[in-house]
Design a protein around this motif. Structure first.
Motif, PDB file in Angstrom:
ATOM      1  N   VAL A   1       9.550   5.546  -0.534  1.00  0.00           N
ATOM      2  CA  VAL A   1      10.547   5.969  -1.245  1.00  0.00           C
ATOM      3  C   VAL A   1      11.803   6.491  -0.382  1.00  0.00           C
ATOM      4  CG1 VAL A   1      11.484   7.617  -2.922  1.00  0.00           C
ATOM      5  CG2 VAL A   1       9.115   6.995  -3.037  1.00  0.00           C
TER       6      VAL A   1
ATOM      7  N   TYR B   1       5.671   1.382  -7.244  1.00  0.00           N
ATOM      8  CA  TYR B   1       5.578   1.426  -5.560  1.00  0.00           C
ATOM      9  C   TYR B   1       5.231  -0.006  -5.040  1.00  0.00           C
ATOM     10  CZ  TYR B   1       6.251   6.315  -6.719  1.00  0.00           C
ATOM     11  OH  TYR B   1       6.708   7.585  -7.025  1.00  0.00           O
TER      12      TYR B   1
ATOM     13  N   PHE C   1      -4.060   3.172  -4.770  1.00  0.00           N
ATOM     14  CA  PHE C   1      -3.517   2.511  -3.987  1.00  0.00           C
ATOM     15  C   PHE C   1      -4.187   1.674  -2.689  1.00  0.00           C
ATOM     16  CE2 PHE C   1      -0.238   5.315  -5.732  1.00  0.00           C
ATOM     17  CZ  PHE C   1       0.512   4.445  -6.097  1.00  0.00           C
TER      18      PHE C   1
ATOM     19  N   ARG D   1       0.754  -1.229  -0.086  1.00  0.00           N
ATOM     20  CA  ARG D   1       0.148   0.021  -0.163  1.00  0.00           C
ATOM     21  C   ARG D   1       1.046   1.345  -0.027  1.00  0.00           C
ATOM     22  NH1 ARG D   1      -4.463  -1.985  -1.686  1.00  0.00           N
ATOM     23  NH2 ARG D   1      -5.071  -3.671  -0.509  1.00  0.00           N
ATOM     24  N   GLY D   2       0.466   2.115  -0.789  1.00  0.00           N
ATOM     25  CA  GLY D   2       1.287   3.664  -0.555  1.00  0.00           C
ATOM     26  C   GLY D   2       2.562   3.523  -1.476  1.00  0.00           C
ATOM     27  N   LYS D   3       3.352   4.652  -1.220  1.00  0.00           N
ATOM     28  CA  LYS D   3       4.352   4.928  -1.759  1.00  0.00           C
ATOM     29  C   LYS D   3       5.542   5.078  -0.623  1.00  0.00           C
ATOM     30  CE  LYS D   3       2.359   7.793  -5.257  1.00  0.00           C
ATOM     31  NZ  LYS D   3       2.109   8.981  -6.117  1.00  0.00           N
TER      32      LYS D   3
END
Lengths: 179, 179
Positions: free
Chosen positions: A176, B87, B121, A172-174
């Protein structure tokens, strides 16, 4: 592990996004070099340089070299040439990938467009004509699936050096990382 | 065998070639339907119609439907949603493909672009966020490699119905059947 270089033939300026995608696929799927034949395109150069600076390398690229020169030099160094074409031996139904890998040699992959010179099909240029399926799709997808299979899927776990940005896989999500 | 549909989000007119390539990949790699969200683009419609007429089908496509409607209808029919994103969970290093296949359900694959809505997402939309490697490349290559692996490589030997043109695989030259 054999080294892979990708030669993009037939780039026109309106193809900038497609050629850029071919370059990014080459890098992401384990090729170490990308060459655009016969044309200089500053937009593509800038994009590749930016990606390598941010996401890491090593990844070499050259532009505006005649395809004949690239092929000649490659063969002189003992490499083989694989031409990706819808007309070639089917990657799934034939044993062409096994035969390519059996050579153990470095591979120059030629990625063309709809109208490539007839010479590309001949043994003077290509040791293998390979079809990633015999249906029309894209030079971007052909290169990706060929390299994915060539490296037995391992290219997708490759770590790059000198990255400033790196994605942590996540359901889930990003996520980085930056350094 | 589960049915696959591909939803292209974020198409802009300057992306015509890339979206066309995504559509051709969907067809060539075994999806049965292609949907462009929110936009009508006659150029893409014409290309897909021409390819299906010449190279065969079946292959459905729709345009100019809201992505929310597509997702809602898909889920109502019991299908799952897979969002391809840099991602996501890595297709190679995680077991995400096994978990997707274990559901046995039809799959709607969402192919976005750089800036997709954050909702994509979340579990409200996507059951799985999948990365075809966590490096930047292309929606064209992501879709191809995902489908190639989803169908265990078998999509490349798929026969199409009602073709007028068909390529016979060959190690040299171009061998085309016409009917």
């Amino acid at each position: 592990m054999p080294k892979i270089a990708v030669l993009r033939w037939g780039h026109r300026f309106r193809d900038e996004r497609v050629t850029t995608h071919v370059a990014l696929v080459a890098r992401a799927f384990g090729a170490s070099e990308f060459i655009v034949a016969d044309v200089e395109d500053e937009g593509i150069r800038a994009t590749i340089e930016k990606v390598v600076k941010q996401w890491g390398g090593p990844f070499d690229f050259r532009m505006n070299i005649s395809w004949k020169q690239v092929v000649r030099e490659w063969k002189k160094k003992g490499g083989i040439v694989v031409h990706l074409t819808v007309y070639g031996e089917n990657l799934q139904t034939s044993d062409v990938l096994r035969r390519i890998k059996q050579t153990g040699n470095d591979v120059l992959v030629i990625v063309g467009s709809q109208k490539v010179p007839g010479e590309f099909f001949s043994e003077k240029v290509s040791d293998f004509n390979v079809a990633v399926g015999n249906q029309p799709h894209s030079e971007v997808s052909s290169l990706a699936v060929f390299l994915d299979r060539f490296f037995d899927g391992k290219a997708l776990e490759k770590e790059f050096e000198g990255w400033r940005i790196k994605v942590e896989p996540s359901s889930r999500g990003k996520h980085v990382l930056k350094q």
